[in-house]
Motif scaffolding. Structure first.
Motif, mmCIF file in Angstrom:
data_model
loop_
_atom_site.group_PDB
_atom_site.id
_atom_site.type_symbol
_atom_site.label_atom_id
_atom_site.label_comp_id
_atom_site.label_asym_id
_atom_site.label_seq_id
_atom_site.Cartn_x
_atom_site.Cartn_y
_atom_site.Cartn_z
ATOM 1 N N GLY A 260 0.804 -1.223 0.000
ATOM 2 C CA GLY A 260 0.000 0.000 0.000
ATOM 3 C C GLY A 260 0.830 1.262 0.000
ATOM 4 N N GLU A 261 2.141 1.156 0.268
ATOM 5 C CA GLU A 261 2.999 2.338 0.262
ATOM 6 C C GLU A 261 3.458 2.653 -1.159
ATOM 7 O OE1 GLU A 261 6.298 2.170 2.876
ATOM 8 O OE2 GLU A 261 5.121 1.753 4.674
ATOM 9 N N ASP A 262 3.856 3.902 -1.379
ATOM 10 C CA ASP A 262 4.499 4.266 -2.641
ATOM 11 C C ASP A 262 5.830 3.522 -2.728
ATOM 12 O OD1 ASP A 262 4.421 6.449 -4.974
ATOM 13 O OD2 ASP A 262 6.501 6.231 -4.251
ATOM 14 N N GLY B 245 -0.848 3.596 -11.053
ATOM 15 C CA GLY B 245 -0.373 3.933 -9.723
ATOM 16 C C GLY B 245 1.045 3.462 -9.465
ATOM 17 N N THR B 246 1.548 3.813 -8.299
ATOM 18 C CA THR B 246 2.934 3.505 -7.923
ATOM 19 C C THR B 246 3.007 2.821 -6.554
ATOM 20 O OG1 THR B 246 3.181 5.701 -6.942
ATOM 21 C CG2 THR B 246 3.851 5.439 -9.265
ATOM 22 N N THR B 247 1.923 2.211 -6.135
ATOM 23 C CA THR B 247 1.917 1.582 -4.816
ATOM 24 C C THR B 247 2.364 0.121 -4.895
ATOM 25 O OG1 THR B 247 -0.413 0.960 -5.058
ATOM 26 C CG2 THR B 247 0.070 3.077 -4.001
ATOM 27 N N GLU C 147 1.906 -3.620 -4.289
ATOM 28 C CA GLU C 147 0.777 -4.550 -4.150
ATOM 29 C C GLU C 147 1.130 -5.758 -3.291
ATOM 30 O OE1 GLU C 147 -0.195 -5.357 -8.287
ATOM 31 O OE2 GLU C 147 -1.931 -4.023 -8.113
ATOM 32 N N VAL D 251 4.998 -3.506 -7.975
ATOM 33 C CA VAL D 251 4.346 -2.205 -8.068
ATOM 34 C C VAL D 251 3.146 -2.325 -8.996
ATOM 35 C CG1 VAL D 251 4.697 0.247 -8.568
ATOM 36 C CG2 VAL D 251 6.602 -1.151 -7.706
ATOM 37 N N SER D 252 2.096 -1.608 -8.659
ATOM 38 C CA SER D 252 0.840 -1.740 -9.415
ATOM 39 C C SER D 252 0.952 -1.242 -10.850
ATOM 40 C CB SER D 252 -0.279 -0.959 -8.703
ATOM 41 O OG SER D 252 0.105 0.408 -8.534
#
Length: 223
Positions: free
Chosen positions: A97-99, A123-125, A127, A147-148
């Protein structure tokens, strides 16, 4: 005269053949008694016992299995045990959930390596991670961050003239991976792509450290 001669022969006793026969029997009996006495003196209790090595038969060694004490076996070798690895209380932090840039910095602070795998979404979070969050790990273990979205754009830093180690650190900080062409010592004399060029995270940047050869077959740096 005739009567006198006959009486003389009767008084002489048994004839010679009878004496010889009796004497022979006595000799035989004495020989048997002597043999029996010699055997008894030798201490033989069992005439059927086999002769020993001292009596002329070669001595044979008893097999090792028959020399062992009954009921006693050789001690079994202790099984080898592997000492449990020490994780020093280090686990994969909760990065989902973090960048990905923040997640990467957190891994660096914990002395863990990282590997970025970008996806096809948006996005850049982060997963998921591998190993999973909470897994005990050793310092230096590489943690893969999934990364997503795709790799974002990045600007290639200009590292020409920097020490090779400093140049590599700067490239990594900006999301690139250095590819050493002529070793890892000395100052950077060339780089490709050139500084201030466009790129994306996870791109490789070639650097030439030390005295670069005049022509090593590599493509010329982008002007």
């Amino acid at each position: 005269m005739t009567d006198g001669d006959t009486g003389a022969r009767d008084d002489a006793g048994p004839d010679r053949s009878t004496l010889l026969l009796r004497g022979g029997l006595a000799v035989v009996l004495l020989a048997a008694v002597g043999a029996t006495g010699g055997w008894l003196l030798a201490g033989e209790d069992d005439p059927s016992a086999p002769p020993t090595a001292a009596e002329g038969l070669p001595a044979t060694s008893t097999p090792a299995a028959t020399r062992s004490t009954p009921g006693r076996s050789a001690p079994a070798a202790a099984p080898r045990t592997t000492a449990p690895s020490r994780s020093a209380g280090l686990t994969v932090p909760p990065l989902v959930g973090e960048d990905f840039t923040d997640a990467r910095e957190e891994l660096r602070e914990k002395r863990l390596g990282w590997r970025l795998v970008f996806g096809r979404g948006t996005g850049t979070t982060v997963e998921r991670t591998s190993p999973e969050v909470g897994t005990e790990v050793q310092p230096g273990r590489t943690v893969t961050l999934y990364v997503s979205g795709p790799a974002p754009a990045a600007t290639v830093p200009d590292v020409v003239g920097d020490d090779c180690d400093d140049a590599a650190d700067e490239l990594v900080d900006e999301g690139f991976y250095p590819q050493y062409r002529t070793g890892k010592t000395g100052k950077v004399s060339r780089q490709d792509p050139a500084g201030d060029g466009a790129g994306r995270w996870n791109d490789q940047v070639s650097i030439w450290c030390g005295d670069a050869p005049e022509d090593d077959g590599s493509p010329s740096p982008t002007p």
